[in-house]
Write a protein that holds these residues in place. Structure first.
Motif, short mmCIF file in Angstrom:
data_model
loop_
_atom_site.label_atom_id
_atom_site.label_comp_id
_atom_site.label_asym_id
_atom_site.label_seq_id
_atom_site.Cartn_x
_atom_site.Cartn_y
_atom_site.Cartn_z
N ALA A 170 5.11 44.97 -5.90
CA ALA A 170 5.94 44.73 -7.10
C ALA A 170 7.41 44.72 -6.76
CB ALA A 170 5.63 45.78 -8.15
N ALA A 171 7.82 45.52 -5.78
CA ALA A 171 9.24 45.58 -5.44
C ALA A 171 9.71 44.25 -4.90
CB ALA A 171 9.48 46.68 -4.41
N LEU A 172 8.88 43.59 -4.06
CA LEU A 172 9.28 42.29 -3.55
C LEU A 172 9.31 41.27 -4.68
CD1 LEU A 172 7.40 41.96 -0.14
CD2 LEU A 172 9.86 41.93 -0.53
N GLY A 197 12.31 37.58 -7.62
CA GLY A 197 12.16 36.88 -8.88
C GLY A 197 10.87 36.11 -9.01
N SER A 198 10.20 35.81 -7.90
CA SER A 198 8.96 35.07 -7.97
C SER A 198 8.19 35.20 -6.67
CB SER A 198 9.23 33.58 -8.23
OG SER A 198 8.04 32.83 -8.09
N LEU A 199 6.87 35.38 -6.79
CA LEU A 199 6.05 35.45 -5.58
C LEU A 199 6.06 34.14 -4.81
CD1 LEU A 199 2.99 37.51 -6.85
CD2 LEU A 199 4.74 38.22 -5.24
N ARG A 200 6.38 33.05 -5.49
CA ARG A 200 6.43 31.77 -4.78
C ARG A 200 7.55 31.76 -3.76
NH1 ARG A 200 6.89 27.26 -9.09
NH2 ARG A 200 6.86 25.97 -7.23
N VAL A 201 8.66 32.43 -4.07
CA VAL A 201 9.75 32.53 -3.10
C VAL A 201 9.29 33.30 -1.87
CG1 VAL A 201 12.06 33.42 -2.69
CG2 VAL A 201 11.50 32.37 -4.86
N VAL A 202 8.57 34.40 -2.10
CA VAL A 202 8.08 35.20 -0.99
C VAL A 202 7.09 34.39 -0.16
CG1 VAL A 202 6.98 37.36 -0.37
CG2 VAL A 202 8.40 37.25 -2.39
N ALA A 203 6.20 33.68 -0.83
CA ALA A 203 5.22 32.88 -0.10
C ALA A 203 5.92 31.80 0.73
CB ALA A 203 4.24 32.25 -1.08
N ALA A 204 6.96 31.20 0.17
CA ALA A 204 7.69 30.17 0.91
C ALA A 204 8.34 30.77 2.14
CB ALA A 204 8.74 29.52 0.01
N ALA A 205 8.89 31.97 1.99
CA ALA A 205 9.51 32.63 3.14
C ALA A 205 8.48 32.94 4.20
CB ALA A 205 10.20 33.90 2.68
N ALA A 223 17.90 42.67 -7.19
CA ALA A 223 17.64 41.38 -6.56
C ALA A 223 18.40 41.23 -5.24
CB ALA A 223 18.05 40.26 -7.51
N ASP A 224 17.78 40.47 -4.34
CA ASP A 224 18.49 40.07 -3.13
C ASP A 224 19.54 39.02 -3.48
OD1 ASP A 224 17.04 41.70 -1.38
OD2 ASP A 224 15.44 40.23 -1.17
N GLY A 225 20.43 38.74 -2.55
CA GLY A 225 21.49 37.78 -2.79
C GLY A 225 20.97 36.35 -2.83
N TRP A 226 21.68 35.49 -3.53
CA TRP A 226 21.20 34.10 -3.58
C TRP A 226 21.42 33.39 -2.26
CZ3 TRP A 226 24.73 30.06 -3.26
CH2 TRP A 226 26.05 30.27 -3.68
N ARG A 264 21.79 39.57 1.53
CA ARG A 264 20.61 40.41 1.64
C ARG A 264 19.37 39.60 1.29
NH1 ARG A 264 19.39 45.65 -2.07
NH2 ARG A 264 18.18 44.10 -3.24
N ALA A 265 18.30 39.75 2.10
CA ALA A 265 17.12 38.92 1.94
C ALA A 265 15.87 39.72 2.22
CB ALA A 265 17.21 37.72 2.88
N ALA A 266 14.72 39.12 1.92
CA ALA A 266 13.44 39.78 2.17
C ALA A 266 12.98 39.57 3.61
CB ALA A 266 12.38 39.25 1.22
N VAL A 267 13.31 38.44 4.21
CA VAL A 267 12.84 38.10 5.55
C VAL A 267 13.98 38.02 6.55
CG1 VAL A 267 11.59 36.41 6.94
CG2 VAL A 267 10.90 36.83 4.58
N VAL A 268 14.99 37.24 6.21
CA VAL A 268 16.09 36.96 7.15
C VAL A 268 17.08 38.11 7.13
CG1 VAL A 268 17.98 35.40 7.70
CG2 VAL A 268 15.80 34.49 6.87
N SER A 269 17.20 38.80 8.25
CA SER A 269 18.16 39.89 8.35
C SER A 269 19.55 39.32 8.61
CB SER A 269 17.77 40.85 9.47
OG SER A 269 16.53 41.46 9.21
#
Length: 480
Positions: free
Chosen positions: A20-22, A27-35, A187-190, A220-225
């Motif tokens: 849930a935190a991700l 904002g959307s699981l589709r963004v996470v899946a794309a990453a 939220a992470d940064g755009w 700040r991002a979920a994948v890219v440091s």
């Protein structure tokens, strides 16, 4: 160097898709899946986005100023009261000397003269930017700010629409600007969300997102440091503590070998140890990759001003210059400069700030010409918020909407975009009632336009900016 680190991160993210935190952060699981899928995008060209954050809140109403009679009279009354001397109003003749002579509206396209029919010019200290505007390499985007949906004065005063949290707060509004998610403080940064979508298009292992101004929410991002660098270059790692030489310099081969063993993948039992080892390993890899590329590059001929912002943008230009060696087709940069919180002494402080900004931007654009990437690099300003139209002695208070600059060869320049707000001191329909101007263009629209040019597809833009559908134009079309 561990060439499997990206795959490790991708696999780790994919395993966490149910978190849930991700979901909240992106904002959307589709963004996470794309990453997690990381290589959906491929590009045959190079592009970079360069965010210049004016920390403290730039007074855009003394940056882009009217000089036509009716608009200047309203500006003068708002900035000076009814007096013709003192206050914060700039001299009409000084602004007119830096006039921004906009192109006429083109059929079927937005952008043209200021929407209020007035004539505008730059603060005299920003005079170097006038040539970029006239050459069609710069545009003004009017009255941009954080919004959850379009908001009128009546709605604001009645509290009938949701508003960004803690309006007029530096920390909160900086986060809202850098995330374009005023509905989600976590939220992470755009910029980071864009990087999460596109990072797989790069063939190298160098960092896609680079900050020249320390840690920030924008990258700040979920994948890219994001990788933080000093304007003078890559900082060496000193694992022995302050004052110790870096193992990378070869002064302590025994210590270097021991440290390598400690952070080797698969040797840590605890999850926090593994996370630290991953971060340390990435820092070492990035140092080796980036420093080697910079050391091998010829110096730039373009002379940058010896200012904080000049030094940061010079390093960005050097990094863009070695994009091929780094295997980059897409890069996102963040630079920042402070001292824009002009509650008092604004006349002198703001003049100094704008001079630094203008000189650095002109040098940077010259460097992009030198590197033959002027059409491939777009630079844009951002800030906590605009300043209040009303004054408090010799300064301004925290505001809301404000004008911003977009620069580069791809910009449909020499134009104003968006609606210019009223500058009336009294009975102003764009005023909250306390001197702050309500934005008429959202950060979502501004950011989404940049993301679209950068190569992000429409469905991913909808996920990165989930509030975008609330506004009438998803793309402001200031980029060609």
């Amino acid at each position: 160097m561990n060439t499997n680190r990206r795959d490790f991160l991708r696999r780790s993210l994919a395993a966490a898709l149910g978190g849930a935190a991700l979901y909240s952060a992106l904002g959307s699981l589709r963004v996470v899946a794309a990453a997690a899928n990381g290589r959906r995008y491929t590009f045959g060209d190079y592009k970079a986005l360069v965010c210049i954050f004016l920390s403290g809140g730039n007074d855009s109403f003394n940056t882009v100023v009217p000089y036509s009679t009716a608009e200047y009279s309203a500006y003068l009354a708002a900035r000076n009261g009814l007096a013709t001397a003192g206050g914060l109003a700039l001299a009409q003749s000084a602004v007119q000397a830096q006039n921004l002579d906009a192109l006429a509206l083109a059929p079927g396209l937005p952008g043209g003269p200021p929407s209020d029919g007035g004539s505008y010019g730059l603060h005299p200290s920003a005079a170097p930017l006038r040539a970029l505007f006239t050459a069609g390499k710069m545009a003004v985007v009017a009255n941009v700010g954080t919004l959850r949906q379009p908001t009128t004065q009546a709605q604001y005063q009645a509290g009938s629409v949701p508003l960004p949290p803690q309006l007029f707060s530096h920390d909160d509004q900086s986060i809202c600007w850098q995330t374009a998610r005023p509905d989600d403080a976590n939220a992470d940064g755009w910029g980071g969300r864009i990087a999460d979508i596109l990072y797989g298009a790069n063939t190298g292992l160098a960092p896609m997102s680079i900050s020249l101004a320390n840690e920030n929410r924008f990258l700040r991002a979920a994948v890219v440091s994001p990788y933080a660098m000093d304007a003078s270059g890559v900082e060496k790692m000193s694992y022995l503590g302050d004052g110790a030489e870096s193992w990378i310099m070869g002064d302590n081969p025994g210590g270097a070998a021991a440290y390598r063993a400690l952070i080797a993948e698969g040797t840590q039992a605890h999850i926090l140890e593994r996370a630290y080892a991953q971060a340390a390993g990435a820092a070492i890899d990035n140092y080796e990759i980036v420093s080697a590329a910079l050391d091998a590059a010829p110096p730039l001929a373009t002379v940058f001003p010896e200012t904080d912002l000049g030094a940061q943008l010079q390093m960005v230009a050097r990094l863009i210059g070695v994009r091929g060696a780094l295997g980059m087709s897409r890069q996102v940069f963040y630079v920042s400069v402070g001292d824009y919180d002009t509650h008092d002494g604004q006349i002198d402080t703001h003049a100094d700030n704008l001079a630094q900004l203008a000189q650095a931007l002109v040098a940077f654009q010259a460097a992009m010409d030198e590197l033959s990437v002027a059409n491939q690099v777009t630079t844009f300003t951002a800030s906590d918020f605009g300043r209040s139209l009303a004054v408090n002695g010799d300064g301004t208070d925290h505001g809301w909407g404000g004008h911003h600059f977009v620069l580069g060869g791809a910009v449909r320049g020499r134009r104003f975009y968006g609606r210019m707000p009223s500058l009336l001191a009294d009975a102003n329909p764009d005023d909250t009632g306390h001197g702050q101007i309500i934005p008429t263009t959202s950060v979502d629209q501004y950011a989404a336009t940049l993301a679209s040019w950068f190569g992000v597809g429409a469905s991913d833009i909808a996920d990165i900016f989930p509030n975008l559908h609330r506004f009438d134009a998803a793309n402001l079309r200031f980029l060609g």
